[in-house]
Design a protein around this motif. Structure first.
Motif, mmCIF file in Angstrom:
data_model
loop_
_atom_site.group_PDB
_atom_site.id
_atom_site.type_symbol
_atom_site.label_atom_id
_atom_site.label_comp_id
_atom_site.label_asym_id
_atom_site.label_seq_id
_atom_site.Cartn_x
_atom_site.Cartn_y
_atom_site.Cartn_z
ATOM 1 N N GLU A 1 -7.580 -2.521 1.641
ATOM 2 C CA GLU A 1 -8.072 -3.724 1.000
ATOM 3 C C GLU A 1 -9.258 -4.243 1.790
ATOM 4 O OE1 GLU A 1 -6.119 -7.305 1.751
ATOM 5 O OE2 GLU A 1 -7.331 -8.435 0.325
ATOM 6 N N PHE B 1 -0.904 2.438 -1.755
ATOM 7 C CA PHE B 1 -1.980 1.568 -1.304
ATOM 8 C C PHE B 1 -2.862 2.290 -0.294
ATOM 9 C CE2 PHE B 1 -3.941 -2.367 -0.129
ATOM 10 C CZ PHE B 1 -4.060 -2.368 1.250
ATOM 11 N N ARG C 1 -9.154 -5.489 5.552
ATOM 12 C CA ARG C 1 -8.129 -6.432 5.947
ATOM 13 C C ARG C 1 -6.750 -5.782 6.039
ATOM 14 N NH1 ARG C 1 -7.801 -12.213 2.940
ATOM 15 N NH2 ARG C 1 -7.126 -10.975 1.153
ATOM 16 N N ASN C 2 -6.599 -4.670 5.372
ATOM 17 C CA ASN C 2 -5.291 -4.043 5.310
ATOM 18 C C ASN C 2 -5.509 -2.561 5.043
ATOM 19 O OD1 ASN C 2 -2.509 -4.020 5.327
ATOM 20 N ND2 ASN C 2 -2.304 -5.507 3.684
ATOM 21 N N GLY D 1 4.584 -12.445 0.761
ATOM 22 C CA GLY D 1 4.031 -13.746 0.418
ATOM 23 C C GLY D 1 3.221 -14.380 1.512
ATOM 24 N N MET E 1 -8.084 -13.888 -3.926
ATOM 25 C CA MET E 1 -7.324 -14.326 -2.753
ATOM 26 C C MET E 1 -8.229 -14.806 -1.639
ATOM 27 S SD MET E 1 -4.433 -12.262 -0.674
ATOM 28 C CE MET E 1 -3.392 -12.336 -2.113
ATOM 29 N N GLY F 1 -4.603 -16.635 2.340
ATOM 30 C CA GLY F 1 -3.598 -15.751 1.767
ATOM 31 C C GLY F 1 -2.381 -16.530 1.328
ATOM 32 N N GLY F 2 -1.297 -15.894 1.196
ATOM 33 C CA GLY F 2 -0.056 -16.572 0.864
ATOM 34 C C GLY F 2 -0.023 -17.050 -0.570
ATOM 35 N N GLN G 1 -3.805 -9.914 -9.094
ATOM 36 C CA GLN G 1 -4.693 -8.766 -8.936
ATOM 37 C C GLN G 1 -4.972 -8.179 -10.315
ATOM 38 O OE1 GLN G 1 -4.235 -5.923 -5.763
ATOM 39 N NE2 GLN G 1 -2.692 -7.198 -4.786
ATOM 40 N N TYR H 1 -5.943 1.911 -4.707
ATOM 41 C CA TYR H 1 -4.671 2.602 -4.791
ATOM 42 C C TYR H 1 -4.912 4.022 -5.283
ATOM 43 C CZ TYR H 1 -2.522 -2.009 -4.453
ATOM 44 O OH TYR H 1 -2.141 -3.255 -4.031
ATOM 45 N N THR I 1 -2.229 -12.755 4.922
ATOM 46 C CA THR I 1 -3.308 -12.373 4.024
ATOM 47 C C THR I 1 -2.978 -11.094 3.266
ATOM 48 O OG1 THR I 1 -4.342 -11.128 5.800
ATOM 49 C CG2 THR I 1 -5.036 -13.424 5.528
ATOM 50 N N ALA I 2 -1.718 -10.726 3.245
ATOM 51 C CA ALA I 2 -1.346 -9.456 2.625
ATOM 52 C C ALA I 2 -1.540 -9.499 1.125
ATOM 53 C CB ALA I 2 0.105 -9.136 2.943
ATOM 54 N N SER I 3 -2.197 -8.492 0.600
ATOM 55 C CA SER I 3 -2.300 -8.363 -0.845
ATOM 56 C C SER I 3 -1.758 -7.023 -1.298
ATOM 57 C CB SER I 3 -3.754 -8.511 -1.291
ATOM 58 O OG SER I 3 -4.513 -7.441 -0.771
ATOM 59 N N LYS I 4 -1.304 -6.221 -0.346
ATOM 60 C CA LYS I 4 -0.820 -4.889 -0.668
ATOM 61 C C LYS I 4 0.383 -4.950 -1.598
ATOM 62 C CE LYS I 4 1.787 -1.193 1.588
ATOM 63 N NZ LYS I 4 2.338 -0.724 2.867
ATOM 64 N N LEU I 5 0.315 -4.153 -2.653
ATOM 65 C CA LEU I 5 1.438 -4.002 -3.570
ATOM 66 C C LEU I 5 2.171 -2.713 -3.243
ATOM 67 C CD1 LEU I 5 -0.328 -4.981 -6.914
ATOM 68 C CD2 LEU I 5 1.495 -6.279 -5.787
ATOM 69 N N ARG J 1 5.146 -7.672 -3.248
ATOM 70 C CA ARG J 1 4.041 -8.106 -2.389
ATOM 71 C C ARG J 1 4.551 -9.164 -1.432
ATOM 72 N NH1 ARG J 1 -0.558 -12.159 -3.746
ATOM 73 N NH2 ARG J 1 0.314 -13.173 -1.919
ATOM 74 N N PHE K 1 4.764 -0.210 -4.921
ATOM 75 C CA PHE K 1 5.247 0.089 -6.267
ATOM 76 C C PHE K 1 6.489 0.967 -6.244
ATOM 77 C CE2 PHE K 1 1.939 -1.497 -9.063
ATOM 78 C CZ PHE K 1 0.827 -1.591 -8.243
ATOM 79 N N TYR L 1 6.635 -11.830 -3.457
ATOM 80 C CA TYR L 1 6.493 -11.862 -4.902
ATOM 81 C C TYR L 1 6.967 -10.534 -5.473
ATOM 82 C CZ TYR L 1 3.223 -15.719 -3.992
ATOM 83 O OH TYR L 1 2.641 -16.881 -3.577
#
Lengths: 117, 116
Positions: free
Chosen positions: A48, A45, A55-56, B97, A96, A100-101, A106, A35, B100-104, B95, B106, B33
């Protein structure tokens, strides 16, 4: 367990240079996210990595890149630095999994403060 | 795209009193989340509390509790018995749910001052 570590903690560069920042996740964590935090744009962001694969990805120019090694350590690189790249760069790791899910917290590192002159 | 809004740039509370920080969000997802993170002057982001969208019960962690209003897309943080160590920037985060997303994502943060 040791926490997330980031090196270096502080860095000063000049415009046009490139920089590499490093992040070592918590042992056993395979996901590393990056970040950028600035006063103007807040926390954004970057990308990742999971198991050496991106992945992202956030909405940043191609000058920002990263990679992850087999030991889950991650580096991010910024080429052709601009004044606007001055920021606190935070890395976060989590356990993770592929599915996922499921919630996996973190954990953030202390950040690298980059100043571009 | 999801957005998170914190409309209070700064808040102040007296020690031992209660303060509520506001957060609203926008999403079309049903599985997500919500988090509150604390960032003290050391800049280390610390998770304060999390809420799963599918849970109706509001999350509580010691002196910290949330008021989660899913229909209104509101997620406020209540800090009871405020302590000097609570002084920090507080960020609300979202975030997804699924997958595979983990991006936050803010919010812009609320600076909390705690006075004697």
């Amino acid at each position: 367990k040791a926490g997330v570590t980031q090196t270096p903690r502080y860095l000063i560069k000049t415009r046009g240079q490139q920089v590499t920042l490093s992040c070592s996740p918590i042992s056993g964590h395979r996901s590393v996210s990056w970040y950028q935090q600035t006063p103007g744009q807040g926390l954004q962001f970057l990308f990742e990595y999971f198991s050496e694969t991106q992945r992202n990805k956030g909405n940043f120019p191609g000058r920002f890149s990263g990679r992850q090694f087999s030991n889950s350590r991650s580096e991010m690189n910024v080429s052709t630095l601009e004044l606007g790249d001055s920021a606190l760069y935070l890395c976060a790791s989590s356990s993770m999994g592929l599915a996922g899910g499921q919630y996996n917290e973190q954990f953030f590192g202390p950040g690298t403060r980059l100043t571009v002159l | 795209a999801q957005t998170v809004t914190q409309s209070q740039p700064e808040m102040s509370v007296q020690e031992a009193e209660t303060v509520t920080l506001s957060c609203t969000y926008d999403t079309s997802e049903s599985d997500y989340y919500l988090f509150w993170y604390k960032q003290p002057p050391s800049r280390q982001m610390i998770l304060v509390i999390r809420q799963e969208a599918y849970k109706q019960q509001n999350a509580t962690e010691n002196r910290f509790s949330v008021n989660f209003q899913k229909a209104a897309k509101s997620f406020s943080l209540k800090i009871s018995d405020s302590q000097l160590g609570d002084a920090a920037m507080y960020f609300c985060a979202y975030r997804s749910g699924g997958g595979t997303a983990s991006k936050l994502t803010f919010g812009t943060g609320t600076r909390l001052q705690v006075t004697l």
